[in-house]
Design an enzyme around this catalytic site. Structure first.
Site, PDB file in Angstrom:
ATOM      1  N   GLU A   1      24.336 -56.409  59.820  1.00  0.00           N
ATOM      2  CA  GLU A   1      22.911 -56.080  59.610  1.00  0.00           C
ATOM      3  C   GLU A   1      22.266 -55.469  60.855  1.00  0.00           C
ATOM      4  O   GLU A   1      21.273 -55.988  61.382  1.00  0.00           O
ATOM      5  CB  GLU A   1      22.168 -57.352  59.176  1.00  0.00           C
ATOM      6  CG  GLU A   1      22.779 -57.982  57.942  1.00  0.00           C
ATOM      7  CD  GLU A   1      22.139 -59.307  57.571  1.00  0.00           C
ATOM      8  OE1 GLU A   1      21.161 -59.714  58.218  1.00  0.00           O
ATOM      9  OE2 GLU A   1      22.641 -59.948  56.631  1.00  0.00           O
TER      10      GLU A   1
ATOM     11  N   GLU B   1      29.324 -59.777  50.001  1.00  0.00           N
ATOM     12  CA  GLU B   1      28.489 -60.974  49.803  1.00  0.00           C
ATOM     13  C   GLU B   1      27.795 -60.959  48.430  1.00  0.00           C
ATOM     14  O   GLU B   1      26.681 -61.410  48.277  1.00  0.00           O
ATOM     15  CB  GLU B   1      27.441 -61.087  50.926  1.00  0.00           C
ATOM     16  CG  GLU B   1      28.035 -61.064  52.321  1.00  0.00           C
ATOM     17  CD  GLU B   1      27.019 -61.272  53.419  1.00  0.00           C
ATOM     18  OE1 GLU B   1      25.870 -61.695  53.123  1.00  0.00           O
ATOM     19  OE2 GLU B   1      27.350 -61.040  54.599  1.00  0.00           O
TER      20      GLU B   1
HETATM   21  O1  G3I Z   1      24.117 -77.359  59.590  1.00  0.00           O
HETATM   22  C1  G3I Z   1      22.697 -77.515  59.850  1.00  0.00           C
HETATM   23  C2  G3I Z   1      22.269 -78.948  59.577  1.00  0.00           C
HETATM   24  O2  G3I Z   1      22.925 -79.811  60.510  1.00  0.00           O
HETATM   25  C3  G3I Z   1      20.742 -79.073  59.736  1.00  0.00           C
HETATM   26  O3  G3I Z   1      20.340 -80.363  59.382  1.00  0.00           O
HETATM   27  C4  G3I Z   1      20.086 -78.059  58.783  1.00  0.00           C
HETATM   28  C5  G3I Z   1      18.572 -78.137  58.890  1.00  0.00           C
HETATM   29  O4  G3I Z   1      18.051 -76.991  59.444  1.00  0.00           O
HETATM   30  O5  G3I Z   1      20.531 -76.718  59.134  1.00  0.00           O
HETATM   31  C6  G3I Z   1      21.936 -76.578  58.927  1.00  0.00           C
HETATM   32  O6  G3I Z   1      22.322 -75.274  59.290  1.00  0.00           O
HETATM   33  C7  G3I Z   1      21.940 -74.294  58.320  1.00  0.00           C
HETATM   34  C8  G3I Z   1      23.212 -73.510  57.909  1.00  0.00           C
HETATM   35  O7  G3I Z   1      22.874 -72.440  57.011  1.00  0.00           O
HETATM   36  C9  G3I Z   1      24.231 -74.411  57.252  1.00  0.00           C
HETATM   37  O8  G3I Z   1      23.711 -74.856  56.036  1.00  0.00           O
HETATM   38  C10 G3I Z   1      20.943 -73.339  58.970  1.00  0.00           C
HETATM   39  O9  G3I Z   1      19.733 -74.038  59.215  1.00  0.00           O
HETATM   40  C11 G3I Z   1      20.665 -72.159  58.034  1.00  0.00           C
HETATM   41  O10 G3I Z   1      19.866 -71.192  58.697  1.00  0.00           O
HETATM   42  C12 G3I Z   1      21.991 -71.501  57.644  1.00  0.00           C
HETATM   43  O11 G3I Z   1      21.684 -70.481  56.705  1.00  0.00           O
HETATM   44  C13 G3I Z   1      22.741 -69.533  56.516  1.00  0.00           C
HETATM   45  C14 G3I Z   1      22.210 -68.144  56.950  1.00  0.00           C
HETATM   46  O12 G3I Z   1      23.185 -67.134  56.657  1.00  0.00           O
HETATM   47  C15 G3I Z   1      21.948 -68.097  58.461  1.00  0.00           C
HETATM   48  O13 G3I Z   1      23.169 -68.269  59.164  1.00  0.00           O
HETATM   49  C16 G3I Z   1      23.120 -69.514  55.029  1.00  0.00           C
HETATM   50  O14 G3I Z   1      23.734 -70.745  54.674  1.00  0.00           O
HETATM   51  C17 G3I Z   1      24.066 -68.360  54.753  1.00  0.00           C
HETATM   52  O15 G3I Z   1      24.314 -68.251  53.348  1.00  0.00           O
HETATM   53  C18 G3I Z   1      23.440 -67.046  55.235  1.00  0.00           C
HETATM   54  O16 G3I Z   1      24.378 -66.033  55.028  1.00  0.00           O
HETATM   55  C19 G3I Z   1      23.912 -64.708  55.358  1.00  0.00           C
HETATM   56  C20 G3I Z   1      25.079 -63.940  55.941  1.00  0.00           C
HETATM   57  O17 G3I Z   1      25.577 -64.640  57.080  1.00  0.00           O
HETATM   58  C21 G3I Z   1      24.660 -62.518  56.283  1.00  0.00           C
HETATM   59  N1  G3I Z   1      24.120 -61.847  55.094  1.00  0.00           N
HETATM   60  C22 G3I Z   1      22.994 -62.567  54.465  1.00  0.00           C
HETATM   61  C23 G3I Z   1      23.446 -63.976  54.077  1.00  0.00           C
HETATM   62  C24 G3I Z   1      22.343 -64.720  53.327  1.00  0.00           C
HETATM   63  O18 G3I Z   1      21.235 -64.908  54.159  1.00  0.00           O
END
Ligand code: G3I
Length: 364
Positions: free
Chosen positions: A160, A275
């Site tokens: 991105e 994705e």
């Molecule tokens: O693991 C922590 C947990 O310990 C904590 O309690 C919780 C509360 O905030 O957060 C958890 O981490 C989260 C993680 O996902 C695991 O669930 C993060 O906050 C959250 O921001 C993260 O979101 C991910 C996001 O990317 C940011 O990395 C999504 O699951 C994931 O599906 C999303 O994937 C992205 C691709 O990488 C790039 N393209 C878009 C796609 C969708 O947004």
């Protein structure tokens, strides 16, 4: 209770014969492994983003991923926040678990992601100079890519890079990498990956290039300009990942998408669908109707793509509605669970699954 599910081959035979597949738990897992190098190997490989935690805690999820996928991609376990939480600390256990799972189940695995504005640990914001930022970016890439060399053949090196509504290729999204290094962070990341693993396929991954409208036209135009800029500077790159987080209500710009794909092919780059899911937050609540609209959206997108290029892989961002990012940002007003993925939360295949199976067979 382990939900039973026939092997992929048996499931596909049943689906092809139009039989309703019952996952009532009565069907036993077929003993036969998914055949390697079988007739199916002519199909476009299918994969899904997976979560290490759910693989460890949910045996049905674990078994279903192993049976239904040809490859996996970590949803978060190889992102900086997970794998490099402190400047002097790497945490590989979750990523290693996914690499081991892939190996044990004869699955491929993609790496996601090395240079992104998202999921960065707090310490990266302290990088004060271009030299320091470059050193840390390259060190991270060398450390992670060398660890998985031979196991991870394909990386979303740059994820991105463009801002939401770019003017041109210079409209790169702000991040510590962009703020310290400018657009040069893209060549730096790509070259570091190529020199660390010369066999790895390097992918630039983007979203929102599928629809009608000025913003999406600007994104398609800017993406092509960026790819040409990299090519003109002999920066190593092998493929473009179309994330394809689709919205059922938006209209696919067939001509716009197909000319983008034609330009990518002309640049001698491969295409991956990286994705795929269909965000259904504003669709009608009735399940049958919603699932049909989700499937139709994916069919419109995959149909347009497969007329121009045979994607090297089709991956969905999750396999089952039980584990999806979508409600994080796109909760439904009626409070009903989102249904963006090929299997529902009880691992029952939906019309979207059939669409993917249909387009995996396209031999364009
Ligand atoms: O693991 C922590 C947990 O310990 C904590 O309690 C919780 C509360 O905030 O957060 C958890 O981490 C989260 C993680 O996902 C695991 O669930 C993060 O906050 C959250 O921001 C993260 O979101 C991910 C996001 O990317 C940011 O990395 C999504 O699951 C994931 O599906 C999303 O994937 C992205 C691709 O990488 C790039 N393209 C878009 C796609 C969708 O947004």
């Amino acid at each position: 209770m382990t939900m039973s599910l026939p092997s992929r081959r048996k499931f596909l035979t049943q689906t092809a014969a139009g039989l309703a597949l019952s996952l009532s738990g009565a069907a036993a897992f077929a003993e036969s492994r998914r055949p390697l190098g079988s007739a199916e190997s002519t199909l476009i490989p299918y994969g899904a983003a997976v979560r290490a935690g759910a693989l460890a805690s949910d045996p049905t999820y674990r078994a279903t991923i192993a049976r239904m996928c040809d490859m996996i991609v970590p949803e978060g376990e190889m992102k900086w926040s997970d794998i490099h939480p402190k400047r002097d600390e790497y945490r590989f256990e979750n990523a290693d678990a996914l690499v081991d799972f892939a190996r044990q189940n004869h699955l491929g695995i993609r790496g996601h992601t090395l240079a992104w504005y998202g999921a960065l640990p707090a310490w990266t914001s302290e990088l004060a100079s271009a030299a320091e930022a470059e050193r840390e970016l390259v060190d991270h890439i060398e450390t992670v890519v060398s660890r998985y060399r031979g196991a991870v053949p394909s990386w979303d090196v740059v994820n991105e890079p463009l801002i939401d509504w770019p003017q041109d290729r210079s409209s790169i999204r702000p991040s510590i990498w962009m703020n310290r290094l400018g657009p040069e962070y893209l060549p730096i990341a790509l070259k570091a990956t190529a020199s660390t693993d010369p066999d790895a396929k390097l992918v630039l991954n983007e979203y929102d290039v599928e629809y009608r409208g000025a913003r999406f036209e600007a994104r398609r135009r800017s993406l092509i300009q960026l790819l040409r800029w990299l090519r003109d500077r002999d920066v190593p790159l092998h493929a473009v990942g179309l994330q394809a987080h689709l919205f059922a209500g938006r209209g696919i710009d067939r001509d716009g998408l197909q000319s983008l794909l034609a330009e990518i092919v002309a640049l001698k780059l491969d295409v991956l669908i990286t994705e795929l899911d269909v965000i259904d937050f504003d669709l009608p609540g009735k399940i049958k109707e919603r699932d049909a609209l989700v499937a139709a959206t994916a069919a419109e997108f995959l149909g347009a793509c497969c007329e121009v290029v045979r994607p090297k892989a089709i991956l969905t961002w999750g396999l089952t509605d039980r584990y999806t990012w979508v409600p994080t940002y796109f909760k439904r007003a009626d409070g009903m669970p989102n249904r963006p993925l090929p299997l529902d939360a009880e691992f029952k295949p939906k019309p979207l699954f059939d669409v993917i199976e249909e387009y995996r067979r396209k031999l364009t």
